[in-house]
Scaffold this active site. Structure first.
Site, PDB file in Angstrom:
ATOM      1  N   SER A 267      -5.602  18.937  31.358  1.00  0.00           N
ATOM      2  CA  SER A 267      -6.512  17.813  31.624  1.00  0.00           C
ATOM      3  C   SER A 267      -5.975  16.522  31.025  1.00  0.00           C
ATOM      4  O   SER A 267      -6.107  15.439  31.611  1.00  0.00           O
ATOM      5  CB  SER A 267      -7.919  18.125  31.083  1.00  0.00           C
ATOM      6  OG  SER A 267      -7.952  18.129  29.662  1.00  0.00           O
ATOM      7  N   LYS A 268      -5.331  16.600  29.862  1.00  0.00           N
ATOM      8  CA  LYS A 268      -4.730  15.403  29.268  1.00  0.00           C
ATOM      9  C   LYS A 268      -3.509  14.967  30.063  1.00  0.00           C
ATOM     10  O   LYS A 268      -3.262  13.759  30.231  1.00  0.00           O
ATOM     11  CB  LYS A 268      -4.363  15.662  27.800  1.00  0.00           C
ATOM     12  CG  LYS A 268      -5.555  15.776  26.868  1.00  0.00           C
ATOM     13  CD  LYS A 268      -6.404  14.510  26.809  1.00  0.00           C
ATOM     14  CE  LYS A 268      -5.713  13.380  26.077  1.00  0.00           C
ATOM     15  NZ  LYS A 268      -6.618  12.200  25.871  1.00  0.00           N
TER      16      LYS A 268
ATOM     17  N   GLY B  39      -2.009  32.182  25.691  1.00  0.00           N
ATOM     18  CA  GLY B  39      -1.114  31.084  26.038  1.00  0.00           C
ATOM     19  C   GLY B  39      -0.786  30.169  24.877  1.00  0.00           C
ATOM     20  O   GLY B  39      -0.533  28.978  25.076  1.00  0.00           O
TER      21      GLY B  39
ATOM     22  N   ASP C  22     -19.240   5.410  22.476  1.00  0.00           N
ATOM     23  CA  ASP C  22     -19.215   6.851  22.262  1.00  0.00           C
ATOM     24  C   ASP C  22     -20.464   7.472  22.873  1.00  0.00           C
ATOM     25  O   ASP C  22     -21.561   6.911  22.760  1.00  0.00           O
ATOM     26  CB  ASP C  22     -19.152   7.176  20.763  1.00  0.00           C
ATOM     27  CG  ASP C  22     -18.617   8.570  20.494  1.00  0.00           C
ATOM     28  OD1 ASP C  22     -19.281   9.545  20.908  1.00  0.00           O
ATOM     29  OD2 ASP C  22     -17.544   8.688  19.872  1.00  0.00           O
TER      30      ASP C  22
ATOM     31  N   THR D 112      -1.743  13.460  23.862  1.00  0.00           N
ATOM     32  CA  THR D 112      -1.291  14.519  22.956  1.00  0.00           C
ATOM     33  C   THR D 112       0.106  14.999  23.317  1.00  0.00           C
ATOM     34  O   THR D 112       0.512  14.924  24.483  1.00  0.00           O
ATOM     35  CB  THR D 112      -2.270  15.707  23.017  1.00  0.00           C
ATOM     36  OG1 THR D 112      -1.727  16.810  22.295  1.00  0.00           O
ATOM     37  CG2 THR D 112      -2.497  16.170  24.454  1.00  0.00           C
ATOM     38  N   ASP D 113       0.821  15.560  22.339  1.00  0.00           N
ATOM     39  CA  ASP D 113       2.126  16.158  22.639  1.00  0.00           C
ATOM     40  C   ASP D 113       1.978  17.488  23.376  1.00  0.00           C
ATOM     41  O   ASP D 113       2.969  18.023  23.908  1.00  0.00           O
ATOM     42  CB  ASP D 113       2.959  16.339  21.362  1.00  0.00           C
ATOM     43  CG  ASP D 113       2.319  17.252  20.322  1.00  0.00           C
ATOM     44  OD1 ASP D 113       1.183  17.723  20.534  1.00  0.00           O
ATOM     45  OD2 ASP D 113       2.964  17.478  19.275  1.00  0.00           O
ATOM     46  N   GLU D 114       0.759  18.011  23.454  1.00  0.00           N
ATOM     47  CA  GLU D 114       0.576  19.302  24.124  1.00  0.00           C
ATOM     48  C   GLU D 114       0.843  19.235  25.623  1.00  0.00           C
ATOM     49  O   GLU D 114       1.059  20.262  26.265  1.00  0.00           O
ATOM     50  CB  GLU D 114      -0.829  19.848  23.844  1.00  0.00           C
ATOM     51  CG  GLU D 114      -1.054  20.133  22.365  1.00  0.00           C
ATOM     52  CD  GLU D 114      -2.315  20.908  22.064  1.00  0.00           C
ATOM     53  OE1 GLU D 114      -2.672  21.792  22.873  1.00  0.00           O
ATOM     54  OE2 GLU D 114      -2.937  20.637  21.033  1.00  0.00           O
TER      55      GLU D 114
ATOM     56  N   LYS E 163     -11.552  22.752  13.609  1.00  0.00           N
ATOM     57  CA  LYS E 163     -10.091  22.742  13.720  1.00  0.00           C
ATOM     58  C   LYS E 163      -9.475  23.458  12.509  1.00  0.00           C
ATOM     59  O   LYS E 163     -10.117  23.650  11.476  1.00  0.00           O
ATOM     60  CB  LYS E 163      -9.587  21.302  13.823  1.00  0.00           C
ATOM     61  CG  LYS E 163     -10.153  20.517  15.025  1.00  0.00           C
ATOM     62  CD  LYS E 163      -9.680  21.089  16.352  1.00  0.00           C
ATOM     63  CE  LYS E 163     -10.210  20.310  17.550  1.00  0.00           C
ATOM     64  NZ  LYS E 163      -9.468  19.083  17.824  1.00  0.00           N
ATOM     65  N   LEU E 164      -8.193  23.811  12.615  1.00  0.00           N
ATOM     66  CA  LEU E 164      -7.570  24.732  11.665  1.00  0.00           C
ATOM     67  C   LEU E 164      -7.728  24.317  10.203  1.00  0.00           C
ATOM     68  O   LEU E 164      -8.182  25.114   9.369  1.00  0.00           O
ATOM     69  CB  LEU E 164      -6.076  24.880  11.999  1.00  0.00           C
ATOM     70  CG  LEU E 164      -5.262  25.723  11.000  1.00  0.00           C
ATOM     71  CD1 LEU E 164      -5.768  27.153  10.939  1.00  0.00           C
ATOM     72  CD2 LEU E 164      -3.775  25.679  11.359  1.00  0.00           C
TER      73      LEU E 164
ATOM     74  N   TYR F 261      -7.005  22.388  28.306  1.00  0.00           N
ATOM     75  CA  TYR F 261      -7.037  21.115  27.567  1.00  0.00           C
ATOM     76  C   TYR F 261      -5.799  20.280  27.859  1.00  0.00           C
ATOM     77  O   TYR F 261      -5.901  19.119  28.263  1.00  0.00           O
ATOM     78  CB  TYR F 261      -7.154  21.371  26.068  1.00  0.00           C
ATOM     79  CG  TYR F 261      -6.756  20.181  25.228  1.00  0.00           C
ATOM     80  CD1 TYR F 261      -7.416  18.957  25.364  1.00  0.00           C
ATOM     81  CD2 TYR F 261      -5.701  20.259  24.321  1.00  0.00           C
ATOM     82  CE1 TYR F 261      -7.041  17.853  24.612  1.00  0.00           C
ATOM     83  CE2 TYR F 261      -5.326  19.158  23.563  1.00  0.00           C
ATOM     84  CZ  TYR F 261      -5.991  17.961  23.719  1.00  0.00           C
ATOM     85  OH  TYR F 261      -5.622  16.859  22.974  1.00  0.00           O
TER      86      TYR F 261
END
Length: 353
Positions: free
Chosen positions: A164-165, A294, A35, A134-136, A200-201, A161
Site C-alpha cells: 500500500s505504501k 512473509g 489527524d 518507508t524502506d519496506e 511496535k517491537l 502494508y
C-alpha cells in the site's frame, strides 16, 4: 505573526508526525496538524506545543478530499508533509482493506486536494508536497553488509502494508510527472523513540519486561533492521522539505543495523541497570515465537544522497537512542498505560497468513 514556513502535517498526532510537529514549532514554523485521531493517534503527543500560537489542529480524514481541500484553502500552507498512514505490518496481514483505503486512496485524495489548491493559487513554485514513506517498499535484502537500499532500488513490497505504501509512492510520482505538482519523497528505516505506540517491537519489549511478561521475538531473531531515532528522522524530514530538490526522493537511515535479538538484548541490559529485577535479568524473559508470514530478512539504507546533497546524517547511535527511549518510558507511565487499553494492543496480530 512571524513564522518561517507554514506546514500542514497529516498524521501529526501519531508517532513520527508528532515528532515533526514538535520540532517544526521549535524551529519557528507554523504547523497545521491534520489527524483523524484513529487508534494509534494521541493528542498528548503534541501537548507540549498545543498552546503555541504557531499551532493549529484540524480533525479530518485524509480520505475526505473535500475536507482536506477546505483545510488547505483555509490555512494556505507553504508545504504539505503527508505522514498519515496505517503502518503496522501485523495489522495489515489481519485486515489489509484499511491499509489500501488509507494509504492508497487517502494519498490519492491528498494529492488531488493539494493539486486543486496549488492550481487555485496560481501554481506557486515554492509550494511542496512531501510524501513520507518507508524502506519496506523495496522488499528484503540478503545478509550482506555491502548491499543496501538506494533511491534506485526496484520496488518489491512483500506485505499488504508495504504494497500500500508502494502504491502511494507511485501515485505521488505520477502527480508530479502528469500534473507538475512539486513533490518530494522520503523512504525511512525503522523509527523508534519517545511516544512510540505500544504495539511496535521496542515499546512492546520495554513494557512486557516491566510487567514480567514474555519478550516475544519472531523466528530466531536474526531479522535485521536499520534503526532511526524518531527525532533524527524529524530533523531529516524538515531538511528535505526546506532544501530538497523537487521530484527527488531521499532515503533516510539511522546507519544503525542490528538484529532483532541484538536489539532486545540491548534493551534488557539497559533495563537491568535502570530498573533491576529482584533476581536475574530481563533477558530471561526472551521467548522465540512463530515468525510473521512473509517476514523480510533485512532492511538497510544507503544514505549517501541525503548526506551529500543536503548535508544530513543521523546524530544518535542506537545505543544512545535506546537509553533515551527507555528513560522516556520509565518516566511516562501514565501515557502508555492509557494506550494499552486500545483495540489490539498487547495481542499477537498478523498470524492469519
Amino acid at each position: 505573526m512571524e513564522f518561517a514556513m507554514k506546514i500542514l502535517v497529516t498524521g501529526g498526532a501519531g508517532f513520527i508526525g508528532s515528532a515533526v510537529v514538535r520540532l517544526a514549532i521549535a524551529r519557528g514554523h507554523a504547523v497545521v496538524n491534520v489527524d483523524a485521531l484513529t487508534y494509534a493517534a494521541c493528542l498528548d503527543n503534541v501537548a507540549s506545543v498545543a498552546g503555541s500560537p504557531l499551532y493549529a489542529f484540524e480533525q479530518a480524514d485524509i480520505r475526505d478530499g473535500a475536507a482536506i481541500l477546505a483545510i488547505l484553502d483555509r490555512h494556505q500552507p507553504d508545504a504539505v508533509m503527508h505522514l498519515a498512514a496505517e503502518s503496522h505490518v501485523d495489522r495489515s496481514i489481519d485486515g489489509p482493506g484499511v491499509f489500501i483505503e488509507t494509504n492508497v486512496m487517502g494519498t490519492y485524495q491528498m494529492l488531488q486536494a493539494a493539486r486543486q489548491h496549488w492550481e487555485g493559487r496560481g501554481r506557486p513554485g515554492t509550494f511542496r508536497f512531501h510524501h513520507i514513506s518507508t524502506d519496506e517498499v523495496f522488499g528484503s535484502l540478503p545478509h550482506d553488509p555491502q548491499v543496501k537500499f538506494t533511491e534506485d532500488t526496484p520496488y518489491d513490497p512483500r506485505s499488504p502494508y508495504s504494497a500500500s505504501k508502494a502504491g502511494s509512492d507511485h501515485l505521488v510520482r505520477a502527480w508530479h510527472e502528469t500534473y507538475g505538482l512539486p513533490v518530494l519523497l522520503t523512504n525511512c528505516s525503522n523509527n523508534y523513540g519517545p511516544f512510540h505506540f505500544p504495539e511496535k517491537l521496542i515499546p512492546v519489549i520495554i513494557l512486557n519486561a516491566l510487567a514480567g511478561k514474555a519478550l516475544p521475538i519472531y523466528g530466531d531473531g536474526s531479522n535485521i533492521r536499520d534503526w532511526l531515532y524518531v527525532e533524527d528522522h524529524a530533523d531529516a524530514l524538515l531538511t528535505v522539505v526546506e532544501k530538497g530538490a523537487v521530484g527527488r526522493s531521499y532515503n533516510i537511515g539511522g546507519e544503525n543495523e542490528r538484529t532483532n535479538l541484538e536489539l532486545v538484548r540491548t534493551l534488557c541490559e539497559i533495563l537491568d541497570r535502570k530498573r533491576p529485577k529482584a533476581s536475574g535479568s530481563y533477558a530471561d524473559q526472551i521467548t522465540f515465537v512463530t515468525d510473521r508470514p512473509g517476514h523480510d530478512a533485512r532492511y538497510a539504507i544507503d544514505p549517501t544522497r541525503i548526506r551529500t546533497e543536503l548535508g544530513w546524517r543521523p546524530s544518535v547511535t542506537v545505543e544512545e537512542g535506546l537509553e533515551r527511549t527507555v528513560d522516556w518510558y520509565l518516566a511516562n507511565e501514565s501515557w502508555w498505560r492509557a494506550l494499552q487499553n486500545r483495540e489490539g494492543v498487547g495481542q499477537r496480530l498478523g498470524v492469519k497468513g
